[in-house]
Design an enzyme around this catalytic site. Structure first.
Site, PDB file in Angstrom:
ATOM      1  CE  LYS A 173      -1.918  -1.014   3.864  1.00 38.42           C
ATOM      2  NZ  LYS A 173      -1.467  -2.404   4.329  1.00 38.42           N
ATOM      3  NE  ARG A 181      -4.813  -1.401  10.234  1.00 35.07           N
ATOM      4  CZ  ARG A 181      -3.716  -1.070   9.388  1.00 35.07           C
ATOM      5  NH1 ARG A 181      -3.770   0.101   8.585  1.00 35.07           N
ATOM      6  NH2 ARG A 181      -2.390  -1.667   9.407  1.00 35.07           N
ATOM      7  NE  ARG A 188       7.573  -2.638   6.359  1.00 30.61           N
ATOM      8  CZ  ARG A 188       6.438  -2.458   6.458  1.00 30.61           C
ATOM      9  NH1 ARG A 188       5.535  -1.802   5.689  1.00 30.61           N
ATOM     10  NH2 ARG A 188       5.794  -2.972   7.683  1.00 30.61           N
ATOM     11  NE  ARG A 226       6.017  -0.353   9.963  1.00 33.23           N
ATOM     12  CZ  ARG A 226       4.684  -0.222   9.304  1.00 33.23           C
ATOM     13  NH1 ARG A 226       4.746   0.218   8.295  1.00 33.23           N
ATOM     14  NH2 ARG A 226       4.005  -0.987   9.722  1.00 33.23           N
ATOM     15  NE  ARG A 263       1.895  -4.997  11.125  1.00 29.51           N
ATOM     16  CZ  ARG A 263       3.061  -4.842  10.333  1.00 29.51           C
ATOM     17  NH1 ARG A 263       4.273  -5.121  10.855  1.00 29.51           N
ATOM     18  NH2 ARG A 263       2.827  -4.100   9.423  1.00 29.51           N
TER      19      ARG A 263
HETATM   20  P1  AP5 Z   1       4.807  -1.558   1.752  1.00 31.53           P
HETATM   21  O1  AP5 Z   1       4.485  -0.645   0.821  1.00 31.53           O
HETATM   22  O2  AP5 Z   1       5.520  -0.911   3.056  1.00 31.53           O
HETATM   23  O3  AP5 Z   1       3.556  -2.338   2.526  1.00 31.53           O
HETATM   24  P2  AP5 Z   1       2.195  -1.467   3.371  1.00 31.53           P
HETATM   25  O4  AP5 Z   1       0.893  -2.399   2.658  1.00 31.53           O
HETATM   26  O5  AP5 Z   1       2.246  -0.491   3.178  1.00 31.53           O
HETATM   27  O6  AP5 Z   1       2.512  -2.486   4.687  1.00 31.53           O
HETATM   28  P3  AP5 Z   1       2.166  -1.838   6.036  1.00 31.53           P
HETATM   29  O7  AP5 Z   1       3.342  -2.942   7.109  1.00 31.53           O
HETATM   30  O8  AP5 Z   1       2.792  -0.704   6.370  1.00 31.53           O
HETATM   31  O9  AP5 Z   1       1.063  -1.916   6.161  1.00 31.53           O
HETATM   32  P4  AP5 Z   1       0.168  -2.086   7.707  1.00 31.53           P
HETATM   33  O10 AP5 Z   1      -1.277  -1.807   7.179  1.00 31.53           O
HETATM   34  O11 AP5 Z   1       0.453  -3.031   8.501  1.00 31.53           O
HETATM   35  O12 AP5 Z   1       0.794  -0.811   8.574  1.00 31.53           O
HETATM   36  P5  AP5 Z   1       0.299   0.637   8.820  1.00 31.53           P
HETATM   37  O13 AP5 Z   1       1.505   1.570   8.651  1.00 31.53           O
HETATM   38  O14 AP5 Z   1      -0.752   0.861   7.937  1.00 31.53           O
HETATM   39  O15 AP5 Z   1       5.553  -2.794   1.486  1.00 31.53           O
HETATM   40  C1  AP5 Z   1       6.074  -4.076   2.289  1.00 31.53           C
HETATM   41  C2  AP5 Z   1       7.541  -4.403   1.749  1.00 31.53           C
HETATM   42  O16 AP5 Z   1       7.294  -5.225   0.563  1.00 31.53           O
HETATM   43  C3  AP5 Z   1       8.410  -3.159   1.570  1.00 31.53           C
HETATM   44  O17 AP5 Z   1       9.872  -3.564   1.856  1.00 31.53           O
HETATM   45  C4  AP5 Z   1       8.288  -3.069  -0.023  1.00 31.53           C
HETATM   46  O18 AP5 Z   1       9.680  -2.633  -0.559  1.00 31.53           O
HETATM   47  C5  AP5 Z   1       7.899  -4.351  -0.548  1.00 31.53           C
HETATM   48  N1  AP5 Z   1       7.336  -4.465  -1.776  1.00 31.53           N
HETATM   49  C6  AP5 Z   1       6.178  -3.578  -2.275  1.00 31.53           C
HETATM   50  N2  AP5 Z   1       5.745  -3.854  -3.178  1.00 31.53           N
HETATM   51  C7  AP5 Z   1       6.502  -5.095  -3.795  1.00 31.53           C
HETATM   52  C8  AP5 Z   1       6.377  -5.995  -4.639  1.00 31.53           C
HETATM   53  N3  AP5 Z   1       5.557  -5.696  -5.860  1.00 31.53           N
HETATM   54  N4  AP5 Z   1       7.249  -7.031  -4.916  1.00 31.53           N
HETATM   55  C9  AP5 Z   1       8.125  -7.295  -3.827  1.00 31.53           C
HETATM   56  N5  AP5 Z   1       8.206  -6.487  -2.792  1.00 31.53           N
HETATM   57  C10 AP5 Z   1       7.496  -5.484  -2.629  1.00 31.53           C
HETATM   58  O19 AP5 Z   1      -0.174   0.434  10.436  1.00 31.53           O
HETATM   59  C11 AP5 Z   1       0.855   0.206  11.517  1.00 31.53           C
HETATM   60  C12 AP5 Z   1       0.158   0.031  12.810  1.00 31.53           C
HETATM   61  O20 AP5 Z   1      -0.468   1.246  13.129  1.00 31.53           O
HETATM   62  C13 AP5 Z   1      -1.191  -0.901  12.798  1.00 31.53           C
HETATM   63  O21 AP5 Z   1      -0.487  -2.028  12.892  1.00 31.53           O
HETATM   64  C14 AP5 Z   1      -1.987  -0.303  13.767  1.00 31.53           C
HETATM   65  O22 AP5 Z   1      -1.460  -0.698  15.050  1.00 31.53           O
HETATM   66  C15 AP5 Z   1      -1.970   0.923  13.685  1.00 31.53           C
HETATM   67  N6  AP5 Z   1      -2.850   1.588  12.473  1.00 31.53           N
HETATM   68  C16 AP5 Z   1      -2.592   2.188  11.315  1.00 31.53           C
HETATM   69  N7  AP5 Z   1      -3.701   2.568  10.724  1.00 31.53           N
HETATM   70  C17 AP5 Z   1      -4.686   2.365  11.655  1.00 31.53           C
HETATM   71  C18 AP5 Z   1      -6.238   2.138  11.434  1.00 31.53           C
HETATM   72  N8  AP5 Z   1      -6.625   2.782  10.522  1.00 31.53           N
HETATM   73  N9  AP5 Z   1      -6.926   1.536  12.648  1.00 31.53           N
HETATM   74  C19 AP5 Z   1      -6.248   1.106  13.722  1.00 31.53           C
HETATM   75  N10 AP5 Z   1      -4.837   1.194  13.814  1.00 31.53           N
HETATM   76  C20 AP5 Z   1      -4.275   1.602  12.922  1.00 31.53           C
HETATM   77 ZN    ZN Z   2       2.344   1.063   4.860  1.00 33.19          ZN
END
Ligand code: AP5
Ligand code: ZN
Length: 216
Positions: free
Chosen positions: A13, A88, A123, A156, A167
């Site tokens: 994402k 989410r 990552r 992270r 997660r």
């Molecule tokens: P990346 O692009 O970083 O993936 P992502 O989908 O953004 O993954 P996140 O881990 O950031 O998602 P998340 O939803 O768990 O975390 P968030 O920060 O929202 O890509 C991942 C890796 O793959 C990278 O190394 C990238 O280079 C690689 N990659 C990308 N594309 C690729 C491809 N095509 N092929 C190969 N490799 C590839 O949330 C964190 C925490 O915050 C949550 O756990 C929760 O506690 C809290 N939180 C956030 N939002 C909310 C909400 N709305 N409600 C409640 N709690 C929340």
């Molecule tokens: Zn992310």
């Protein structure tokens, strides 16, 4: 254009959001990045959120909904925005509908769980900008350094295998039901968002092309 990017942790994402936002001239609104900024600033919200995030849980709906409602009032959101990691839960999605925030497109990036674990272990992120890299799939120009600033990249704290597994479980339980929630509305309710499924395995560029095709 108002877009929701839906997908498991590590689905890509953030990676795609960075590309799409410059393409469409709309800001990326990542609730994860907003929470990490609060953790870094040491605010009351940040201290409370850190415990939940490090454990792989979800921050409470009320806090998240409040943050997002404030954020989308800002002037840069007038042409639209790209939600990354929000909504989410059904409660968060319903709160946007109740507030009259219409969405044009919901794009689900789908990736299998075993691929996710491998992606998150490699990552690396630039804390200042939220730019995302992978040690082998999407490496920076200089190992360990951000392409734009040359500053250090970090891992992270929630990317340990145990936390990623937690997660993913929460994703399947609380976030995946949003797929059915949006599919059931698409083409049925007036002003409902269009739902698109994008296969998330392939090169970063391939997935961008699939997303642009879905959005056009
Ligand atoms: P990346 O692009 O970083 O993936 P992502 O989908 O953004 O993954 P996140 O881990 O950031 O998602 P998340 O939803 O768990 O975390 P968030 O920060 O929202 O890509 C991942 C890796 O793959 C990278 O190394 C990238 O280079 C690689 N990659 C990308 N594309 C690729 C491809 N095509 N092929 C190969 N490799 C590839 O949330 C964190 C925490 O915050 C949550 O756990 C929760 O506690 C809290 N939180 C956030 N939002 C909310 C909400 N709305 N409600 C409640 N709690 C929340
Ligand atoms: Zn992310």
């Amino acid at each position: 254009m108002r877009i929701i990017l839906l997908g498991a942790p590590g689905a890509g994402k953030g990676t795609q959001a960075q590309i799409i936002m410059s393409r469409y001239g709309i800001p990326q609104i990542s609730t994860g990045d907003m929470l990490r900024a609060a953790v870094k600033a040491g605010t009351e919200l940040g201290v409370a959120a850190k415990k939940v995030m490090d454990a792989g849980g979800l921050v409470s709906d009320d806090i998240i909904i409040g943050l997002v409602k404030e954020r989308i009032k800002q002037a840069d959101c007038a042409p639209g925005f790209l939600f990354d990691g929000f909504p989410r839960t059904i409660v968060q999605a319903q709160a946007m509908i109740d507030a009259g925030v219409s969405i044009d497109h919901v794009v689900e990036i789908r990736v299998a769980d075993d691929e996710i674990i491998q992606r998150l272990s490699g990552r690396r992120v630039h804390p200042g900008s939220g730019r995302v890299y992978h040690v082998t799939h999407n490496p920076p120009k200089v190992a360990g350094k951000d392409d734009d600033t040359g500053e250090d990249l970090v891992q992270r704290p929630d990317d340990s295998e145990a936390t990623v597994t937690k997660r993913l479980g929460i994703y399947h339980e609380q976030t995946q039901p949003l797929v059915g929630f949006y599919q059931a509305r698409d083409g049925v309710e007036a002003n409902a968002a269009k739902y698109h499924l994008v296969e998330g395995v392939g090169s970063v560029e391939d997935i961008t092309q699939r997303m642009l095709a879905a959005l056009s």
